[in-house]
Design an enzyme around this catalytic site. Structure first.
Site, mmCIF file in Angstrom:
data_model
loop_
_atom_site.group_PDB
_atom_site.id
_atom_site.type_symbol
_atom_site.label_atom_id
_atom_site.label_comp_id
_atom_site.label_asym_id
_atom_site.label_seq_id
_atom_site.Cartn_x
_atom_site.Cartn_y
_atom_site.Cartn_z
ATOM 1 C CB CYS A 55 -1.000 0.094 1.232
ATOM 2 S SG CYS A 55 -2.403 1.244 1.219
ATOM 3 C CB CYS A 56 3.785 2.268 2.090
ATOM 4 S SG CYS A 56 3.220 2.618 3.658
ATOM 5 C CB CYS A 70 -2.402 6.953 5.941
ATOM 6 S SG CYS A 70 -1.404 7.217 4.347
ATOM 7 C CB CYS A 113 -1.026 3.367 8.899
ATOM 8 S SG CYS A 113 -2.017 2.289 7.690
ATOM 9 C CB CYS A 121 5.960 5.152 4.555
ATOM 10 S SG CYS A 121 6.736 6.410 4.248
HETATM 11 S S1 SF4 Z 1 0.400 4.560 5.664
HETATM 12 FE FE1 SF4 Z 1 -0.966 3.043 5.639
HETATM 13 S S2 SF4 Z 1 -2.706 3.600 4.474
HETATM 14 FE FE2 SF4 Z 1 -0.904 5.175 4.081
HETATM 15 S S3 SF4 Z 1 -0.073 4.380 2.315
HETATM 16 FE FE3 SF4 Z 1 1.083 3.254 3.941
HETATM 17 S S4 SF4 Z 1 -0.118 1.466 4.289
HETATM 18 FE FE4 SF4 Z 1 -1.378 2.434 3.056
#
Ligand code: SF4
Length: 239
Positions: A126-127, A209, A212, A235
């Site tokens: 996701c990151c 985010c 998280c 991240c």
């Molecule tokens: S901090 Fe969490 S929601 Fe944001 S990009 Fe990374 S995994 Fe995704």
């Protein structure tokens, strides 16, 4: 007079990074920011997370380059307080060029391709999709970027220098706040009455985010609320 403006990440040797850091070692943050803009001019961008350090660095940058290019990696899942802060900062510094950088995939497209709530199952993926890939795109064609990292934030940040060879983004990463302590950051914010994310008043030292980031109890590390339940404290932008 610009000193290294014609040099790029690939052309600088390790000795040259050492020499630059030696030259800057007795300089303060404002001097380092001036040095960065003198050397890289429009090929320098500040990737700001709009945390407390980010606000300090924006204020210092605005004194050097009032129309600086600042990017915010808009993952589409930040807290509403963070989006409000970005708008507020733009009002306070109207000349700054704040760019909201979007991921290639919308949240819906990401769910279709990778499954729902990817941050719960594969936060690294996701990151990568919502932060790393967008920043890679931003930094393509730029020579250097600024970051608000501080050495005391975590063991992984303890050895950062003012000027760093950034292999991940094939860039030069300049970190003018490396010596700042958490109290220094807040003293500066209070002294100059800068806008800041109201979540800091509710126990969030580091704000990413919404999915998280959790508040931290007294005595917890500054990044303890990030990716709770995972062996992850970065991240990926700074590894
Ligand atoms: S901090 Fe969490 S929601 Fe944001 S990009 Fe990374 S995994 Fe995704």
């Amino acid at each position: 007079m610009p000193y290294h403006c014609n040099l790029s990440f690939q052309q600088l040797t390790d000795d040259e990074y050492r020499r630059m850091n030696q030259e800057l070692s007795s300089r303060d943050t404002l001097d380092v920011v001036k040095w960065a803009y003198q050397n890289f001019e429009d090929e320098l961008v500040y990737a700001c997370s709009f945390g407390a350090e980010g606000i300090v660095l924006i204020d210092i940058i605005s004194k050097v380059r009032s129309d600086a290019h600042i990017v915010f990696l808009d993952t589409n899942v930040h807290f509403k307080e963070t989006y409000e802060l970005v708008k507020n900062v733009q009002k306070v510094y109207p000349s700054l060029r704040i760019e909201m950088v979007q991921p290639a995939l919308t949240l819906e497209e990401q769910s279709e391709q990778y499954g729902d709530a990817l941050w719960k199952t594969e936060p690294n993926v996701c990151c990568s999709l919502r932060k790393l890939q967008p920043l890679t795109k931003v930094l393509t064609g730029k020579k250097a970027w600024l970051s608000g990292l501080r050495r005391e934030q975590s063991p992984t940040r303890a050895k950062i220098q003012y000027v760093n060879k950034d292999e991940k983004f094939s860039s030069i990463k300049i970190c003018p706040l490396i010596h700042w302590k958490w109290e220094d950051v807040w003293n500066y914010i209070q002294l100059y009455q800068l806008p800041y994310n109201k979540l800091h008043d509710r126990g969030y030292p580091s704000i990413g985010c919404a999915h998280c980031t959790l508040p931290v109890e007294d005595g917890g590390g500054s990044r303890a609320g990030r990716w709770a339940g995972f062996e992850k404290i970065e991240c990926g932008l700074h590894q």
